[in-house]
Design a protein around this motif. Structure first.
Motif, mmCIF file in Angstrom:
data_model
loop_
_atom_site.group_PDB
_atom_site.id
_atom_site.type_symbol
_atom_site.label_atom_id
_atom_site.label_comp_id
_atom_site.label_asym_id
_atom_site.label_seq_id
_atom_site.Cartn_x
_atom_site.Cartn_y
_atom_site.Cartn_z
ATOM 1 N N TYR A 3 0.800 -1.052 0.152
ATOM 2 C CA TYR A 3 0.041 -0.192 -0.004
ATOM 3 C C TYR A 3 0.905 1.442 -0.085
ATOM 4 C CZ TYR A 3 -4.364 -2.662 0.898
ATOM 5 O OH TYR A 3 -5.254 -3.501 0.623
ATOM 6 N N SER A 4 2.052 1.209 0.772
ATOM 7 C CA SER A 4 2.888 2.517 0.828
ATOM 8 C C SER A 4 3.242 2.909 -0.722
ATOM 9 C CB SER A 4 4.111 2.314 1.893
ATOM 10 O OG SER A 4 4.644 1.072 1.286
ATOM 11 N N ALA A 5 3.639 1.534 -1.366
ATOM 12 C CA ALA A 5 4.102 1.788 -2.888
ATOM 13 C C ALA A 5 2.899 2.581 -3.634
ATOM 14 C CB ALA A 5 4.695 0.460 -3.421
ATOM 15 N N LEU A 6 1.794 2.068 -3.384
ATOM 16 C CA LEU A 6 0.586 2.540 -4.080
ATOM 17 C C LEU A 6 0.415 3.960 -3.786
ATOM 18 C CD1 LEU A 6 -1.759 -0.517 -3.879
ATOM 19 C CD2 LEU A 6 -0.610 0.256 -5.890
ATOM 20 N N ARG A 7 0.542 4.220 -2.590
ATOM 21 C CA ARG A 7 0.534 5.735 -2.175
ATOM 22 C C ARG A 7 1.225 6.795 -2.583
ATOM 23 N NH1 ARG A 7 -0.995 4.021 2.936
ATOM 24 N NH2 ARG A 7 1.099 4.229 3.773
ATOM 25 N N LYS A 8 2.655 6.157 -2.917
ATOM 26 C CA LYS A 8 3.694 6.773 -3.587
ATOM 27 C C LYS A 8 3.440 7.184 -5.033
ATOM 28 C CE LYS A 8 8.706 7.194 -3.159
ATOM 29 N NZ LYS A 8 9.158 6.816 -4.721
ATOM 30 N N MET A 9 2.802 6.310 -5.669
ATOM 31 C CA MET A 9 2.466 6.356 -7.179
ATOM 32 C C MET A 9 1.359 7.506 -7.115
ATOM 33 S SD MET A 9 2.567 2.439 -8.742
ATOM 34 C CE MET A 9 1.737 2.854 -10.012
ATOM 35 N N MET A 10 0.325 7.308 -6.277
ATOM 36 C CA MET A 10 -0.804 8.160 -6.212
ATOM 37 C C MET A 10 -0.252 9.440 -6.144
ATOM 38 S SD MET A 10 -3.427 8.449 -3.154
ATOM 39 C CE MET A 10 -2.591 9.514 -2.078
ATOM 40 N N VAL A 11 0.558 9.772 -5.345
ATOM 41 C CA VAL A 11 0.954 11.193 -5.106
ATOM 42 C C VAL A 11 1.692 11.621 -6.168
ATOM 43 C CG1 VAL A 11 2.600 12.588 -3.701
ATOM 44 C CG2 VAL A 11 1.022 11.127 -2.459
ATOM 45 N N GLU A 12 2.747 10.780 -6.775
ATOM 46 C CA GLU A 12 3.274 11.274 -7.772
ATOM 47 C C GLU A 12 2.719 11.468 -9.152
ATOM 48 O OE1 GLU A 12 6.731 8.410 -8.213
ATOM 49 O OE2 GLU A 12 7.532 9.548 -6.468
ATOM 50 N N ASN A 13 1.719 10.448 -9.505
ATOM 51 C CA ASN A 13 1.053 10.302 -10.847
ATOM 52 C C ASN A 13 -0.285 11.151 -10.724
ATOM 53 O OD1 ASN A 13 3.050 8.542 -11.580
ATOM 54 N ND2 ASN A 13 1.831 6.844 -11.421
ATOM 55 N N GLN A 14 -0.824 11.264 -9.709
ATOM 56 C CA GLN A 14 -2.033 12.009 -9.596
ATOM 57 C C GLN A 14 -2.009 13.347 -9.016
ATOM 58 O OE1 GLN A 14 -5.315 9.695 -7.647
ATOM 59 N NE2 GLN A 14 -4.110 7.705 -8.286
ATOM 60 N N LEU A 15 -1.137 13.502 -8.210
ATOM 61 C CA LEU A 15 -1.179 14.975 -7.443
ATOM 62 C C LEU A 15 -0.198 15.853 -7.904
ATOM 63 C CD1 LEU A 15 -1.831 13.819 -3.650
ATOM 64 C CD2 LEU A 15 -3.315 13.974 -5.551
ATOM 65 N N ILE A 16 1.478 15.444 -7.778
ATOM 66 C CA ILE A 16 2.379 16.235 -8.268
ATOM 67 C C ILE A 16 2.144 16.397 -9.920
ATOM 68 C CG2 ILE A 16 4.815 16.671 -8.678
ATOM 69 C CD1 ILE A 16 5.091 14.551 -5.769
ATOM 70 N N ALA A 17 1.949 15.477 -10.570
ATOM 71 C CA ALA A 17 1.707 15.547 -12.042
ATOM 72 C C ALA A 17 0.733 16.644 -12.358
ATOM 73 C CB ALA A 17 1.430 14.384 -12.497
ATOM 74 N N ARG A 18 -0.319 16.760 -11.376
ATOM 75 C CA ARG A 18 -1.517 17.900 -11.706
ATOM 76 C C ARG A 18 -1.366 19.095 -10.912
ATOM 77 N NH1 ARG A 18 -5.591 13.525 -10.692
ATOM 78 N NH2 ARG A 18 -5.911 12.576 -12.602
ATOM 79 N N GLY A 19 -0.063 19.231 -10.371
ATOM 80 C CA GLY A 19 0.379 20.594 -9.811
ATOM 81 C C GLY A 19 0.028 20.998 -8.658
ATOM 82 N N ILE A 20 -0.211 19.713 -7.687
ATOM 83 C CA ILE A 20 -0.093 20.084 -6.188
ATOM 84 C C ILE A 20 1.157 20.205 -5.890
ATOM 85 C CG2 ILE A 20 -0.978 19.033 -3.912
ATOM 86 C CD1 ILE A 20 -3.367 19.588 -5.723
ATOM 87 N N LYS A 21 1.267 21.291 -5.125
ATOM 88 C CA LYS A 21 2.914 21.890 -4.888
ATOM 89 C C LYS A 21 3.032 21.669 -3.162
ATOM 90 C CE LYS A 21 3.939 24.452 -8.645
ATOM 91 N NZ LYS A 21 2.797 24.283 -9.442
ATOM 92 N N ASP A 22 2.125 22.215 -2.304
ATOM 93 C CA ASP A 22 2.214 22.185 -1.074
ATOM 94 C C ASP A 22 2.813 20.665 -0.297
ATOM 95 O OD1 ASP A 22 1.620 22.187 1.741
ATOM 96 O OD2 ASP A 22 0.280 23.692 1.482
ATOM 97 N N GLN A 23 3.969 21.080 -0.143
ATOM 98 C CA GLN A 23 4.816 19.921 0.564
ATOM 99 C C GLN A 23 4.208 19.088 1.698
ATOM 100 O OE1 GLN A 23 7.285 18.196 -0.992
ATOM 101 N NE2 GLN A 23 7.082 19.841 -2.593
ATOM 102 N N ARG A 24 3.383 19.922 2.563
ATOM 103 C CA ARG A 24 2.910 19.444 3.805
ATOM 104 C C ARG A 24 1.553 18.509 3.386
ATOM 105 N NH1 ARG A 24 0.665 22.860 7.438
ATOM 106 N NH2 ARG A 24 1.070 21.453 9.143
ATOM 107 N N VAL A 25 1.020 19.045 2.333
ATOM 108 C CA VAL A 25 -0.143 18.351 1.638
ATOM 109 C C VAL A 25 0.196 17.075 1.157
ATOM 110 C CG1 VAL A 25 -1.985 18.378 0.091
ATOM 111 C CG2 VAL A 25 -1.693 20.503 1.533
ATOM 112 N N LEU A 26 1.303 16.960 0.495
ATOM 113 C CA LEU A 26 1.689 15.987 -0.322
ATOM 114 C C LEU A 26 2.259 14.814 0.939
ATOM 115 C CD1 LEU A 26 3.836 17.528 -3.226
ATOM 116 C CD2 LEU A 26 1.617 16.351 -3.383
#
Ligand code: SAM
Length: 213
Positions: A3-26
């Protein structure tokens, strides 16, 4: 995959890739175990790019929408936050990672009970769950530094605007029953400044200052 690897992919592919920048949120999105907030039959898609059913016709929101709304709240760590629409409790857990206290209101008692016990088990002791019509807010605990509405509203309920502290922020999906846009309202010396963000689709906010059942 873990699950931790899936979460990392979620953060990279769905959040950072779409412009989420706030490091605390990530960081919060990397930490909170979303799979513990979905039904057992949905475990295999707990980290997919979509909202998922949680029962009672309600949903846990898409990860991107949770991150985007949280980023718009500009949390620094010392805020008292009000959430309308506890649902699974996932958004409340993210808020609890980033703010001092979270008051969250759900109108469906069974969902509120499940969310509360989940949050307790995960050790979130700064979240307080209430069962009532959230469009009326929580006047006895106001004012709030931040207010987030996680159900689609025809407009931001007046009682919530009244319960917002000076320099406070409200984030809400506002529009018709079937399509909304994220609205951010900032309160500056009794003046409300409004800005418009992502288009979205939420289940309806039902209540005195929302839609009819
Ligand atoms: N934040 C939730 C999560 O992280 O799982 C997702 C919320 S779901 C999209 C919207 C929720 O708002 C539903 O659980 C629904 O029952 C609730 N709701 C709708 N109208 C409400 C109201 N007037 N007061 C409180 N909750 C309400």
């Amino acid at each position: 995959m873990e699950y931790s690897a899936l979460r990392k992919m979620m953060v990279e592919n769905q959040l950072i890739a779409r412009g989420i920048k706030d490091q605390r949120v990530l960081q919060a999105m990397l930490k909170v175990p979303r799979h513990l907030f979905v039904r057992e039959e949905d475990l295999y898609r707990a980290y997919d790019d979509m909202a998922l059913p949680i029962g009672e016709g309600q949903t846990i929101s898409q990860p991107y929408m949770v991150a985007k709304m949280t980023e718009l709240l500009e949390l620094k760590g010392d805020e008292k936050v009000l959430e309308i629409g506890t649902g699974s409790g996932y958004q409340a857990a993210i808020l609890a990672e980033l703010a001092r206290e979270v008051f969250t209101i759900e109108r469906i008692a069974s969902l509120a009970e499940e969310a509360e016990s989940r949050l307790r088990q995960l050790g979130y002791d700064n979240v307080y769950v209430f069962v009532r019509d959230g469009t009326l807010g929580l006047p006895e605990h106001a004012p709030f530094d931040r207010i987030i509405i996680t159900a689609g509203a025809p407009e931001v309920p007046e009682p919530l605007k009244k319960q917002l502290a000076d320099n406070g922020i409200i984030v809400a999906p506002v529009g018709s029953r079937y399509s909304q846009q994220l609205v951010k309202i900032e309160k500056l010396k009794e003046e409300f400044r409004q800005s418009y963000h992502t288009l979205c689709l939420f289940v309806p906010l039902i209540g005195e200052y929302g839609w009819n059942d």
